[in-house]
Design an enzyme around this catalytic site. Structure first.
Site, PDB file in Angstrom:
ATOM      1  CG  ASP A 139      -2.149  -0.944   0.933  1.00  0.00           C
ATOM      2  OD1 ASP A 139      -2.200  -1.558  -0.147  1.00  0.00           O
ATOM      3  OD2 ASP A 139      -3.018  -1.066   1.810  1.00  0.00           O
TER       4      ASP A 139
ATOM      5  CG  ASP B 212      -0.398  -2.813  -3.011  1.00  0.00           C
ATOM      6  OD1 ASP B 212      -1.461  -3.264  -2.574  1.00  0.00           O
ATOM      7  OD2 ASP B 212       0.460  -2.277  -2.299  1.00  0.00           O
TER       8      ASP B 212
END
Length: 619
Positions: free
Chosen positions: A299, A322
């Site tokens: 993140d 991610d």
């Protein structure tokens, strides 16, 4: 009264005592007496009454601990609550500090689950789970492992989003480590404040892009904590070998800057060299103390994520979940969807892929899919032609090249730059639609109907989290395509019942199907880097785990209850690739020849083991 359990042990099947303690599902009874014929039949009586009721008394190697007396009861790694037997209560010097009744783990779990299920609010359930986490890690991970389908949405998406937003308000007990600008020059010493010497996995965030919620600063600690809970319960990494970290570089969230009770640094985010120097000192410090540790970036905002990955991926054992984790999981889902349609998975390069979202996740998924096409024999030029990536300004095109990152530039098209989602669907008739925008409801009815009209069984994956940020719901996708799509989402959705009586069961394209097994595989093998090929074999292993029956039901991911088996399968595939790549520094020849068994032995199983107080003996 007792339950009789028997097992035959042949000489060839004997294992070391150290191994025996970790295999509760295959009760290992060892005998030093000679084998009679082909083996010795050993009988264990598992009591049904008394303090050992429901507990096996097979040999388990004890764990030596430095804590003593009542301190053990406040250490979540060693505390068993009311499951301490009378012998341990005497031996460890805290008889009288617990009620007299003795529970086994099954009764403890049953009691906890009754309390949990009486709550209606998911955030309250999350808090009850974290309270258990803070007092008894073994029971916590056992509850997760045995009830993963029920617990995963509570400890991670979608509930963890709300937990992060309220993290400062509910902060009670520190977990993990925090590094900030004031710590510069001290990080090499700071890492020694962490009490565990053998850390295998670190999940680190700077809190700049928490799910689809944006900049939450230090409140983002809920993400590493949740990810590592899944590493332990789903991936078999022991809880004393994981470390959640926040790089507290400030926040640009005005609400947090004005919040009197915010727990992080109340200054604007570091930028430029100051930011990257802090990250670099952190990376050097953790690698100095734990040379073989896997660092998972989690993140980070799109303007930092790819740069950090490019900087460290060839020198450190690291990956970005991610970008690469989402990419590998999505690839597995796409391969499964192709199998469900009856298409050969080798025809991935024949698909037309429309991706909504050109941030780190969208580009990361595109990179992994492109790499997979090249693994299947396509040239990079041919693979790039299959992608249509749209941001808020339209289709990525050459007229905006100077505004793009190097990774985005590769996917910019020479013509039609600026086309909207609908215009791309009408002109190029994509077969796959992926959403990574965090814009809830972006996929409108006319868009989905247009796609369904141009393509037989379109593959539709709205992958944004949490649920409120999903580009469309499962019900909308099935309704607007007449039940003729293959659907998976980033957050869970309930089954969808159609008016004609059909019921569809949406599956979740969740990174937890990949990252625990990937982490287990690279740490067991002793890898120095995470390669693109490892991500590809992880995705392939996940895709192949889905049964034909599940595919016929429209499911492109396996049932969450099989997550331990999935992680094992992924870890074995990654370790095999490490052997091929010459990176398996920890594996002996015998272990390489029997990787499935070796990986199984290395997987942590949450159960109570005997504790022995560490004592210094002088003569």
């Amino acid at each position: 009264m007792a339950t009789i359990i028997t097992q035959t042990i042949t000489r060839n099947s004997r294992k070391s005592l150290q191994t025996a303690k970790r295999r509760p599902s295959l009760l290992n009874f060892l005998s030093t007496s000679p084998a009679i014929g082909e083996g010795v039949r050993l009988v264990e009586e598992v009591p049904t009454e008394g303090e050992w009721a429901g507990c096996s008394r097979r040999f388990m190697a004890p764990l030596t601990i430095s804590a003593r007396g009542g301190d053990i009861l406040t250490d979540p790694l060693f505390n068993k609550g009311m499951s301490f037997k009378s012998g341990e209560r005497d031996r460890l010097r805290f008889r009288g500090l617990l009620p007299a009744r003795i529970f086994n783990m099954h009764l403890q779990a049953e009691h906890f689950l009754e309390t949990l299920r009486a709550e209606e609010s998911n955030i309250r359930k999350y808090l009850l789970l974290e309270d258990l986490h803070d007092r008894n890690e073994t029971l916590y991970h056992r509850v997760l492992m045995d009830n993963i389908e029920e617990m995963a949405p509570l400890i991670y998406t979608p509930t963890v989003g709300q937990a992060c937003k309220e993290f400062a308000t509910r902060f009670r007990r520190p977990r993990g480590m925090y590094f900030c600008e004031a710590d510069r020059g001290n990080m090499a010493a700071m890492v020694h404040n962490w009490p565990h010497r053998d850390v295998h996995v670190i999940v680190v965030t700077d809190g700049s892009r928490i799910l689809g919620l944006g900049d939450l600063g230090a409140n983002g600690m809920g993400i590493p904590i949740g990810k590592l809970a899944l590493y332990c319960a789903a991936g078999g990494i022991a809880p004393h070998r994981v470390l959640p970290v926040v790089l507290d570089v400030g926040t640009d969230n005005q609400e947090l800057l004005k919040d009197r009770f915010y727990i992080g640094v109340q200054q604007p985010r570091l930028k430029g060299n100051e930011y990257f120097q802090l990250v670099d000192e952190f990376m050097q410090a953790v690698r100095y103390r734990w040379p073989n540790v896997l660092v998972q970036f989690e993140d980070f905002s799109s303007d930092k994520a790819q740069t950090l990955l490019n900087t460290y991926r060839h020198e450190h054992l690291t990956f970005n979940d991610d970008i690469q984790g989402t990419g590998a999981t999505t690839l597995a889902g796409v391969l499964g969807a192709m199998r469900a349609k009856g298409d050969p998975v080798e025809a991935l390069g024949d698909q037309r892929i429309l991706i909504a979202g050109a941030g780190s996740a969208g580009i990361g998924v595109a990179q992994v899919l492109k790499q997979a096409m090249m693994e299947q024999g396509r040239t990079e030029e041919d693979a790039l032609k299959t992608f249509f990536i749209v941001d808020q300004y339209g289709l990525l095109g050459h007229e905006r090249l100077d505004q793009f990152s190097p990774e985005q530039q590769k996917f910019a098209r020479k013509t039609d730059g600026g086309l909207s989602l609908m215009e791309v669907v009408k002109k190029y008739k994509p077969t796959i639609l992926l959403g990574m925008t965090a814009v809830g409801g972006l996929f409108k009815e006319d868009l989905i109907r247009e796609m369904a009209g141009n393509c037989d069984r379109p593959i539709i994956f709205p992958l944004s989290n949490p649920t409120t940020k999903a580009e469309c719901t499962a019900e909308q996708a099935f309704e607007w395509t007449g039940g003729n799509c293959i659907f998976a989402s980033g957050s869970p959705f309930d089954p969808v019942s159609m008016s004609d009586g059909r019921t569809f069961y949406p599956t979740q394209c969740n990174n937890m199907f990949v990252f625990p097994g990937l982490g287990l595989g690279v740490t067991v093998a002793g890898c120095k880097t995470v390669t693109d090929r490892m991500l590809y074999v992880a995705a392939e292993a996940l895709a192949n785990f889905v049964s034909q029956e599940e595919l016929e039901e429209g499911k492109v991911f396996p049932h969450v209850s099989t997550i331990r088996e999935v992680s094992h399968r992924v870890a074995v595939a990654v370790a095999q690739e490490a052997v091929r790549d010459g990176q398996a520094s920890k594996l002996t020849e015998a272990q390489r020849n029997n990787l499935e068994e070796h990986v199984s032995k290395k997987m942590y199983y949450p159960e109570y083991v005997p504790l022995v107080e560490k004592r210094e003996i002088t003569i």
